[in-house]
Design an enzyme around this catalytic site. Structure first.
Site, PDB file in Angstrom:
ATOM      1  N   LYS A  87      -5.721  89.074 -56.312  1.00  0.00           N
ATOM      2  CA  LYS A  87      -4.775  88.004 -56.644  1.00  0.00           C
ATOM      3  C   LYS A  87      -5.522  86.907 -57.382  1.00  0.00           C
ATOM      4  O   LYS A  87      -6.547  86.408 -56.904  1.00  0.00           O
ATOM      5  CB  LYS A  87      -4.176  87.467 -55.346  1.00  0.00           C
ATOM      6  CG  LYS A  87      -2.793  86.899 -55.462  1.00  0.00           C
ATOM      7  CD  LYS A  87      -2.283  86.603 -54.053  1.00  0.00           C
ATOM      8  CE  LYS A  87      -0.944  85.958 -54.055  1.00  0.00           C
ATOM      9  NZ  LYS A  87      -0.609  85.456 -52.724  1.00  0.00           N
TER      10      LYS A  87
HETATM   11  C1  E4P Z   1       2.548  84.364 -52.743  1.00  0.00           C
HETATM   12  O1  E4P Z   1       2.037  85.473 -52.745  1.00  0.00           O
HETATM   13  C2  E4P Z   1       2.139  83.263 -51.869  1.00  0.00           C
HETATM   14  O2  E4P Z   1       1.262  83.776 -50.893  1.00  0.00           O
HETATM   15  C3  E4P Z   1       3.263  82.628 -51.103  1.00  0.00           C
HETATM   16  O3  E4P Z   1       4.500  83.252 -51.322  1.00  0.00           O
HETATM   17  C4  E4P Z   1       3.274  81.146 -51.189  1.00  0.00           C
HETATM   18  O4  E4P Z   1       4.365  80.648 -50.486  1.00  0.00           O
HETATM   19  P1  E4P Z   1       4.471  79.170 -49.923  1.00  0.00           P
HETATM   20  O5  E4P Z   1       5.103  78.327 -50.963  1.00  0.00           O
HETATM   21  O6  E4P Z   1       5.361  79.320 -48.729  1.00  0.00           O
HETATM   22  O7  E4P Z   1       3.094  78.717 -49.556  1.00  0.00           O
END
Ligand code: E4P
Length: 225
Positions: A87
């Site tokens: 990622k």
């Molecule tokens: C995406 O892969 C992120 O890990 C995640 O969806 C972020 O979400 P949040 O806005 O709840 O932190």
């Protein structure tokens, strides 16, 4: 629509995987920090998630800041398990790193995507997954689902020459907060929703299902005496 679980918590991942409807896992540095894990445990933790979810894509986020470091960390993360997805947050350094990693067959999930141009550039650089965030738009009074719709429509207008044989690039609806986010993402044709475990449990439940179960149980009790 595929369901990923958005957590680094092993118990949550085990339970979500046990339902038989899970297609992947996404993590990020904040989600890993929430587990209480330290740096030395990070890679073994990711390996354990990959073991629990064998054959399913598991996103492990790089915290590197330069292209070279992202490539090096991406290669290292990818070597941990065959189902690791690296990622990377969208930025010029990460686009360059994605291009290189994709040419080596490493799958990248480009994260922190908030606009169609960011998503189109991620796809063009060779990202296997693109993660537009919904809830964080809502948090600042914007309409996260409308933003997602724009991104899905723009990305699906084209082909990119990477990951075609796997049906990529796939759009992961991220920063999901509610079952309605999942419903609307599916109606827009987003490929995946990555859902925090709490929200995923809410997706299973419906008050009319609970009510129906209670009345079936009460009526069956009359039958069985
Ligand atoms: C995406 O892969 C992120 O890990 C995640 O969806 C972020 O979400 P949040 O806005 O709840 O932190």
């Amino acid at each position: 629509m595929k369901f990923f679980v958005d957590t680094a918590d092993l118990d949550e991942i085990r339970e979500a995987a046990s339902w038989g409807a899970l297609s992947g896992v996404t993590t990020n540095p904040s989600l890993y920090a929430k587990t209480g894990g330290k740096l030395a445990d990070f890679e073994p933790h990711m390996v354990e998630i990959c073991r629990i979810c064998e054959g399913l894509p598991v996103s492990a986020e790089s915290t590197a800041e330069t292209t070279d470091d992202m490539i090096a960390e991406g290669r290292r993360l990818a070597s941990l398990a065959p189902n690791i997805v690296v990622k990377l947050p969208v930025c010029t350094e990460a686009l360059a790193a994605t291009h290189q990693l994709a040419s080596e067959g490493v799958r990248v999930n480009m994260t922190l995507v908030f606009s169609a141009p960011q998503a189109l550039l991620a796809a063009r650089a060779g990202a296997r997954y693109i993660s537009p965030f919904v809830g964080r738009f809502d948090d600042i009074g914007d309409d996260g689902l409308a933003q997602l719709q724009t991104i899905v429509a723009a990305v699906k207008n084209y082909t990119y020459g990477y990951w075609d044989e796997e049906g990529g690039p796939e759009i992961i609806t991220a920063s999901v907060r509610t079952p309605n986010h999942v419903t609307q993402a599916a109606l827009m044709g987003a490929d995946i929703a990555t859902v925090p475990f709490g929200a995923l449990k809410k997706c299973v439940r419906h008050p009319l299902t609970d009510q129906g179960l209670a009345s079936f149980a009460a009526d069956w009790a009359k039958v069985t005496g």
